[in-house]
Design a protein around this motif. Structure first.
Motif, PDB file in Angstrom:
ATOM      1  N   ASN A  32      -0.429   6.227  -0.005  1.00  0.00           N
ATOM      2  CA  ASN A  32      -0.317   6.530  -1.481  1.00  0.00           C
ATOM      3  C   ASN A  32      -1.341   7.508  -1.999  1.00  0.00           C
ATOM      4  O   ASN A  32      -2.697   7.061  -2.093  1.00  0.00           O
ATOM      5  CB  ASN A  32      -0.291   4.990  -2.271  1.00  0.00           C
ATOM      6  CG  ASN A  32       0.062   5.593  -3.648  1.00  0.00           C
ATOM      7  OD1 ASN A  32      -0.490   6.310  -4.361  1.00  0.00           O
ATOM      8  ND2 ASN A  32       0.642   4.669  -4.348  1.00  0.00           N
ATOM      9  N   ARG A  33      -1.097   8.633  -1.942  1.00  0.00           N
ATOM     10  CA  ARG A  33      -2.254   9.644  -2.192  1.00  0.00           C
ATOM     11  C   ARG A  33      -3.004   9.424  -3.484  1.00  0.00           C
ATOM     12  O   ARG A  33      -4.270   9.640  -3.393  1.00  0.00           O
ATOM     13  CB  ARG A  33      -1.631  11.118  -2.161  1.00  0.00           C
ATOM     14  CG  ARG A  33      -1.273  11.503  -0.755  1.00  0.00           C
ATOM     15  CD  ARG A  33      -0.664  12.925  -0.936  1.00  0.00           C
ATOM     16  NE  ARG A  33      -0.238  13.226   0.609  1.00  0.00           N
ATOM     17  CZ  ARG A  33       0.687  14.279   0.669  1.00  0.00           C
ATOM     18  NH1 ARG A  33       0.432  15.183   0.049  1.00  0.00           N
ATOM     19  NH2 ARG A  33       0.976  14.595   2.140  1.00  0.00           N
ATOM     20  N   ARG A  34      -2.243   9.121  -4.686  1.00  0.00           N
ATOM     21  CA  ARG A  34      -2.824   9.025  -5.860  1.00  0.00           C
ATOM     22  C   ARG A  34      -3.968   7.707  -5.919  1.00  0.00           C
ATOM     23  O   ARG A  34      -4.947   7.653  -6.226  1.00  0.00           O
ATOM     24  CB  ARG A  34      -1.850   8.615  -6.786  1.00  0.00           C
ATOM     25  CG  ARG A  34      -1.262  10.078  -7.183  1.00  0.00           C
ATOM     26  CD  ARG A  34      -0.242   9.943  -8.434  1.00  0.00           C
ATOM     27  NE  ARG A  34      -0.799   8.648  -9.243  1.00  0.00           N
ATOM     28  CZ  ARG A  34       0.246   8.177 -10.294  1.00  0.00           C
ATOM     29  NH1 ARG A  34       1.473   8.476 -10.302  1.00  0.00           N
ATOM     30  NH2 ARG A  34      -0.312   7.282 -11.106  1.00  0.00           N
ATOM     31  N   PHE A  35      -3.451   6.733  -5.023  1.00  0.00           N
ATOM     32  CA  PHE A  35      -4.390   5.338  -5.124  1.00  0.00           C
ATOM     33  C   PHE A  35      -5.568   5.628  -4.361  1.00  0.00           C
ATOM     34  O   PHE A  35      -6.623   5.358  -4.518  1.00  0.00           O
ATOM     35  CB  PHE A  35      -3.377   4.239  -4.556  1.00  0.00           C
ATOM     36  CG  PHE A  35      -4.114   2.891  -4.472  1.00  0.00           C
ATOM     37  CD1 PHE A  35      -4.237   2.183  -5.689  1.00  0.00           C
ATOM     38  CD2 PHE A  35      -4.747   2.612  -3.243  1.00  0.00           C
ATOM     39  CE1 PHE A  35      -4.999   0.911  -5.549  1.00  0.00           C
ATOM     40  CE2 PHE A  35      -5.537   1.296  -3.369  1.00  0.00           C
ATOM     41  CZ  PHE A  35      -5.596   0.566  -4.350  1.00  0.00           C
ATOM     42  N   PHE A  36      -5.234   6.118  -3.018  1.00  0.00           N
ATOM     43  CA  PHE A  36      -6.262   6.300  -2.060  1.00  0.00           C
ATOM     44  C   PHE A  36      -7.219   7.688  -2.306  1.00  0.00           C
ATOM     45  O   PHE A  36      -8.262   8.019  -1.741  1.00  0.00           O
ATOM     46  CB  PHE A  36      -6.020   6.472  -0.681  1.00  0.00           C
ATOM     47  CG  PHE A  36      -5.564   4.938  -0.089  1.00  0.00           C
ATOM     48  CD1 PHE A  36      -6.093   4.239  -0.213  1.00  0.00           C
ATOM     49  CD2 PHE A  36      -4.020   4.853   0.351  1.00  0.00           C
ATOM     50  CE1 PHE A  36      -5.695   2.949   0.261  1.00  0.00           C
ATOM     51  CE2 PHE A  36      -3.612   3.775   0.801  1.00  0.00           C
ATOM     52  CZ  PHE A  36      -4.554   2.925   0.716  1.00  0.00           C
ATOM     53  N   ALA A  37      -6.867   8.524  -3.393  1.00  0.00           N
ATOM     54  CA  ALA A  37      -7.881   9.622  -3.679  1.00  0.00           C
ATOM     55  C   ALA A  37      -8.848   9.454  -4.697  1.00  0.00           C
ATOM     56  O   ALA A  37      -9.195  10.405  -5.423  1.00  0.00           O
ATOM     57  CB  ALA A  37      -6.812  10.849  -4.030  1.00  0.00           C
ATOM     58  N   GLU A  43     -13.507   7.088  -0.926  1.00  0.00           N
ATOM     59  CA  GLU A  43     -14.201   8.191  -0.554  1.00  0.00           C
ATOM     60  C   GLU A  43     -15.583   7.793  -0.223  1.00  0.00           C
ATOM     61  O   GLU A  43     -16.186   8.472   0.698  1.00  0.00           O
ATOM     62  CB  GLU A  43     -14.151   9.458  -1.500  1.00  0.00           C
ATOM     63  CG  GLU A  43     -12.572   9.767  -1.628  1.00  0.00           C
ATOM     64  CD  GLU A  43     -12.602  10.926  -2.544  1.00  0.00           C
ATOM     65  OE1 GLU A  43     -13.654  11.433  -2.861  1.00  0.00           O
ATOM     66  OE2 GLU A  43     -11.296  11.379  -2.860  1.00  0.00           O
ATOM     67  N   GLU A  44     -16.089   6.834  -0.841  1.00  0.00           N
ATOM     68  CA  GLU A  44     -17.460   6.266  -0.582  1.00  0.00           C
ATOM     69  C   GLU A  44     -17.626   5.443   0.691  1.00  0.00           C
ATOM     70  O   GLU A  44     -16.591   5.466   1.523  1.00  0.00           O
ATOM     71  CB  GLU A  44     -18.049   5.314  -1.804  1.00  0.00           C
ATOM     72  CG  GLU A  44     -17.848   6.220  -3.088  1.00  0.00           C
ATOM     73  CD  GLU A  44     -18.373   5.281  -4.125  1.00  0.00           C
ATOM     74  OE1 GLU A  44     -18.400   4.239  -4.071  1.00  0.00           O
ATOM     75  OE2 GLU A  44     -18.452   6.031  -5.195  1.00  0.00           O
ATOM     76  N   GLY A  45     -18.827   5.020   1.241  1.00  0.00           N
ATOM     77  CA  GLY A  45     -19.065   4.224   2.410  1.00  0.00           C
ATOM     78  C   GLY A  45     -18.176   2.982   2.598  1.00  0.00           C
ATOM     79  O   GLY A  45     -17.238   3.232   3.242  1.00  0.00           O
ATOM     80  N   MET A  66      -5.855   9.096   3.745  1.00  0.00           N
ATOM     81  CA  MET A  66      -6.013   7.801   3.997  1.00  0.00           C
ATOM     82  C   MET A  66      -4.889   6.846   3.916  1.00  0.00           C
ATOM     83  O   MET A  66      -4.056   7.209   3.345  1.00  0.00           O
ATOM     84  CB  MET A  66      -7.149   7.337   2.946  1.00  0.00           C
ATOM     85  CG  MET A  66      -7.396   5.696   3.184  1.00  0.00           C
ATOM     86  SD  MET A  66      -9.003   5.052   2.949  1.00  0.00           S
ATOM     87  CE  MET A  66     -10.035   6.214   3.148  1.00  0.00           C
ATOM     88  N   ALA A  67      -4.890   5.959   4.947  1.00  0.00           N
ATOM     89  CA  ALA A  67      -3.506   5.125   5.131  1.00  0.00           C
ATOM     90  C   ALA A  67      -3.984   3.738   5.586  1.00  0.00           C
ATOM     91  O   ALA A  67      -5.061   3.713   6.084  1.00  0.00           O
ATOM     92  CB  ALA A  67      -2.590   5.629   5.748  1.00  0.00           C
ATOM     93  N   LEU A  68      -3.265   2.667   5.323  1.00  0.00           N
ATOM     94  CA  LEU A  68      -3.495   1.305   5.953  1.00  0.00           C
ATOM     95  C   LEU A  68      -2.557   1.236   7.127  1.00  0.00           C
ATOM     96  O   LEU A  68      -1.241   1.490   6.691  1.00  0.00           O
ATOM     97  CB  LEU A  68      -3.334   0.183   4.853  1.00  0.00           C
ATOM     98  CG  LEU A  68      -4.401   0.179   3.961  1.00  0.00           C
ATOM     99  CD1 LEU A  68      -4.070  -0.902   2.859  1.00  0.00           C
ATOM    100  CD2 LEU A  68      -5.754  -0.183   4.379  1.00  0.00           C
ATOM    101  N   VAL A  69      -2.893   0.906   8.103  1.00  0.00           N
ATOM    102  CA  VAL A  69      -1.917   0.404   9.058  1.00  0.00           C
ATOM    103  C   VAL A  69      -1.875  -1.090   9.408  1.00  0.00           C
ATOM    104  O   VAL A  69      -2.994  -1.753   9.779  1.00  0.00           O
ATOM    105  CB  VAL A  69      -2.220   1.097  10.435  1.00  0.00           C
ATOM    106  CG1 VAL A  69      -1.379   0.698  11.698  1.00  0.00           C
ATOM    107  CG2 VAL A  69      -2.378   2.740  10.188  1.00  0.00           C
ATOM    108  N   LEU A  70      -0.861  -1.771   9.255  1.00  0.00           N
ATOM    109  CA  LEU A  70      -0.732  -3.128   9.343  1.00  0.00           C
ATOM    110  C   LEU A  70       0.108  -3.413  10.290  1.00  0.00           C
ATOM    111  O   LEU A  70       1.206  -2.861  10.707  1.00  0.00           O
ATOM    112  CB  LEU A  70      -0.056  -3.687   8.063  1.00  0.00           C
ATOM    113  CG  LEU A  70      -0.826  -3.411   6.710  1.00  0.00           C
ATOM    114  CD1 LEU A  70      -0.041  -3.664   5.329  1.00  0.00           C
ATOM    115  CD2 LEU A  70      -2.162  -3.886   6.425  1.00  0.00           C
ATOM    116  N   ALA A  71      -0.200  -4.403  11.283  1.00  0.00           N
ATOM    117  CA  ALA A  71       0.426  -4.968  12.475  1.00  0.00           C
ATOM    118  C   ALA A  71       0.999  -6.380  12.340  1.00  0.00           C
ATOM    119  O   ALA A  71      -0.056  -7.284  11.920  1.00  0.00           O
ATOM    120  CB  ALA A  71      -0.515  -4.971  13.775  1.00  0.00           C
TER     121      ALA A  71
END
Length: 90
Positions: free
Chosen positions: A21-26, A31-33, A1-6
């Motif tokens: 950030n794998r630790r933050f998004f894991a 992972e829920e809805g 997972m990642a955030l893309v900011l424009a």
């Protein structure tokens, strides 16, 4: 997972930044809805509280939820993206 900011209002010439950030998004909350991401307009009354933790904050911010139930603020300082943590405890 990642955030893309424009940065630049979503125009074709906008500069994009990918934040991973794998630790933050894991964590299960990501992972829920519904994802715990909310735009915090600089005109929102809640932004006044965040400004004491993000003194160089420019434009709107992004509130990111955490497993502890305390949001963090992703904001632009005019040169790069930064994270601000509120002083509240979960």
């Amino acid at each position: 997972m990642a955030l893309v900011l424009a940065l630049g209002g979503g125009t074709p010439s906008a500069a994009c930044t990918v934040i991973q950030n794998r630790r933050f998004f894991a964590t299960p909350i990501w992972e829920e809805g519904d994802k715990p991401v909310h735009i915090l307009s600089r005109n929102d009354p809640a932004a006044l509280v965040w400004r004491q933790f993000a003194r160089r904050w420019r434009g709107d911010g992004i509130l990111l939820g955490t497993e502890a139930g305390v949001d963090v603020l992703l904001y632009w300082d005019g040169r790069r993206y930064r994270i601000a943590y509120a002083s509240e405890a979960p």
